[in-house]
Design a protein around this motif. Structure first.
Motif, short mmCIF file in Angstrom:
data_model
loop_
_atom_site.label_atom_id
_atom_site.label_comp_id
_atom_site.label_asym_id
_atom_site.label_seq_id
_atom_site.Cartn_x
_atom_site.Cartn_y
_atom_site.Cartn_z
N VAL A 92 0.88 -1.09 -0.07
CA VAL A 92 0.03 -0.08 -0.06
C VAL A 92 0.83 1.28 -0.01
O VAL A 92 0.59 2.00 -0.57
CB VAL A 92 -0.85 -0.03 1.46
N VAL A 95 2.69 1.69 -3.54
CA VAL A 95 1.62 2.02 -4.71
C VAL A 95 1.30 3.60 -4.20
O VAL A 95 1.26 4.37 -5.16
CB VAL A 95 0.48 1.00 -4.76
N THR A 96 1.20 3.79 -3.01
CA THR A 96 0.66 5.24 -2.81
C THR A 96 1.66 6.35 -2.97
O THR A 96 1.60 7.24 -3.79
CB THR A 96 0.23 5.49 -1.16
N ALA A 99 2.28 6.60 -6.73
CA ALA A 99 1.11 7.27 -7.56
C ALA A 99 1.28 8.82 -7.25
O ALA A 99 1.06 9.84 -7.92
CB ALA A 99 -0.07 6.75 -6.94
N CYS A 148 -7.14 -3.64 -2.39
CA CYS A 148 -7.11 -2.22 -2.84
C CYS A 148 -6.01 -1.68 -3.69
O CYS A 148 -6.11 -1.01 -4.67
CB CYS A 148 -6.89 -1.22 -1.36
N ILE A 149 -4.89 -2.57 -3.55
CA ILE A 149 -3.91 -2.30 -4.46
C ILE A 149 -4.10 -2.73 -5.90
O ILE A 149 -3.98 -1.89 -6.70
CB ILE A 149 -2.81 -3.04 -4.07
N TYR A 150 -4.72 -3.83 -5.89
CA TYR A 150 -5.17 -4.31 -7.15
C TYR A 150 -6.28 -3.65 -7.89
O TYR A 150 -6.13 -3.42 -9.16
CB TYR A 150 -5.45 -6.00 -7.22
N LEU A 151 -7.06 -3.05 -6.98
CA LEU A 151 -7.96 -2.23 -7.59
C LEU A 151 -7.79 -1.06 -8.37
O LEU A 151 -8.16 -0.56 -9.21
CB LEU A 151 -9.29 -2.04 -6.63
N TYR A 152 -6.68 -0.38 -7.34
CA TYR A 152 -6.16 0.92 -7.84
C TYR A 152 -5.47 0.73 -9.12
O TYR A 152 -5.50 1.25 -10.23
CB TYR A 152 -5.68 1.63 -6.87
N SER A 153 -4.32 -0.32 -9.06
CA SER A 153 -3.32 -0.59 -10.23
C SER A 153 -3.97 -1.28 -11.25
O SER A 153 -3.37 -1.49 -12.50
CB SER A 153 -2.45 -1.17 -9.80
N ASP A 154 -5.11 -1.82 -11.23
CA ASP A 154 -5.68 -2.88 -12.19
C ASP A 154 -5.06 -4.13 -12.61
O ASP A 154 -4.64 -4.51 -13.57
CB ASP A 154 -6.20 -2.07 -13.30
N VAL A 158 2.66 0.35 -11.01
CA VAL A 158 2.65 1.83 -10.76
C VAL A 158 3.79 2.44 -10.77
O VAL A 158 4.79 2.18 -9.94
CB VAL A 158 1.90 2.10 -9.32
#
Length: 330
Positions: A92, A95-96, A99, A148-154, A158
């Motif tokens: 998390v 990725v945060t 981004a 949440c990671i997979y949802l954001y990064s599809d 990142v």
């Protein structure tokens, strides 16, 4: 004369038994130190490249990320808990930060750490207020955070586009000849070792882990301590995530995967008991280095990664057995 001889035999036997028990307890208490020394000697003999300065720096740099997570895990286990979400929180943070890297490193760093610390607080609240078992609460957080990671990064990487020099320096820079991640790891360890040994908060953590009911009787805010412990674990997992992403400038969706298991293994190898209240972050450093040396040596010898996974599984079992033996001796 015979009476004296007969009477003296039990004394000699008792003394011998006591000496054996003392020696056995010494070996158990310092098993991680002995293992570390033996490993260094064995690795030096097995591979001529092991003591190469470049290799040593790579070993300690690689160990620093798991090490930061492990010292947080140590405090959690001292409080008779466990944090299975630590690896996901590393992801998390990575990725945060990636981004937000384009908006400036202070913002990226700050937001990432706030998010992981907040998720750590949620772990603590689930455990103290909703009375969930630490295993269940942190398992749920592990799955939620990774989702949440997979949802954001599809499911894709990142990239830390626009990251400035300070951001990259955190993961790949040097202070003199020492990698920055190593300096940060040692600094965090030293600070936490001091806090655990010399402050009221550290003594309260040990007290809660040793006997939660007795801690409540003595007026210690058990729920508050537990929430703070999980918040600390989330914060340190976030720092590890920042080191990871700043080193490679990209956050993969599986970043930090299985970090929690390495951290738990290092904590147990370092002498911290799953029963709570026994152990120290100093021992955890040796546990981290032991795992790093084993991995490095197997890589130098060209051992298959799958065999390495088997070896790690055996190491974890042995560490738990030794920890249990140590506790029974005490």
């Amino acid at each position: 004369m015979s009476n004296v001889e007969i009477g003296s035999k039990p004394v000699a036997k008792s003394s011998s038994t006591t000496n054996l028990r003392t020696a056995g307890l010494f070996l158990l208490n310092y098993s991680h130190v002995i293992t570390f020394l033996v490993l260094v000697i064995a690795a030096s003999i097995a591979s001529p490249h092991f003591l190469n300065s470049t290799n040593i720096l790579n070993v300690v740099r690689g160990a620093s990320m798991v090490g930061v997570v492990a010292i947080g895990m140590t405090v959690v286990i001292l409080c008779r808990g466990i944090d299975l979400s630590a690896g996901s929180l590393v992801g998390v943070a990575a990725v945060t930060a990636a981004a937000l890297a384009g908006s400036g490193s202070p913002i990226a760093w700050g937001v990432a750490l706030v998010v992981t610390t907040a998720l750590g607080v949620v772990n603590g609240v689930l455990i103290t207020k909703l009375k969930l078992q630490p295993f269940i609460a942190t398992l749920a957080m592990m799955i939620f955070a990774r989702g949440c990671i997979y949802l954001y990064s599809d499911g894709g990487d990142v990239y830390a586009q626009g990251a400035d020099a300070a951001f990259r320096w955190l993961g790949s820079g040097y202070i003199w000849v020492v990698p920055v991640p190593v300096v940060l790891f040692v600094a965090l360890w030293a600070a936490l070792a001091y806090v655990m040994k010399h402050t009221r908060w550290g003594r309260h953590v040990y007290a809660v882990g040793a006997n939660e009911d007795a801690a409540r009787v003595y007026g210690i805010g058990v729920d508050r301590i537990k929430i703070q412990v999980y918040a600390l674990s989330g914060l340190l997992a976030g720092i590890a995530g920042l080191i990871l992403v700043s080193r490679v400038s990209v956050a993969e969706p599986n970043a930090g995967n299985l970090f929690e298991l390495d951290a738990i293994a290092a904590t147990l190898i370092g002498g911290t008991s799953f029963d709570g209240g026994v152990g120290a972050v100093t021992g955890t450093i040796l546990g981290v280095l032991i795992l790093a040396i084993i991995t490095n040596l197997l890589n130098l010898l060209g051992v298959s990664p799958f065999v390495q996974m088997l070896a790690m599984g055996v190491i974890i079992v042995v560490a738990v057995v030794i920890s249990d033996m140590r506790n029974r001796q005490r």
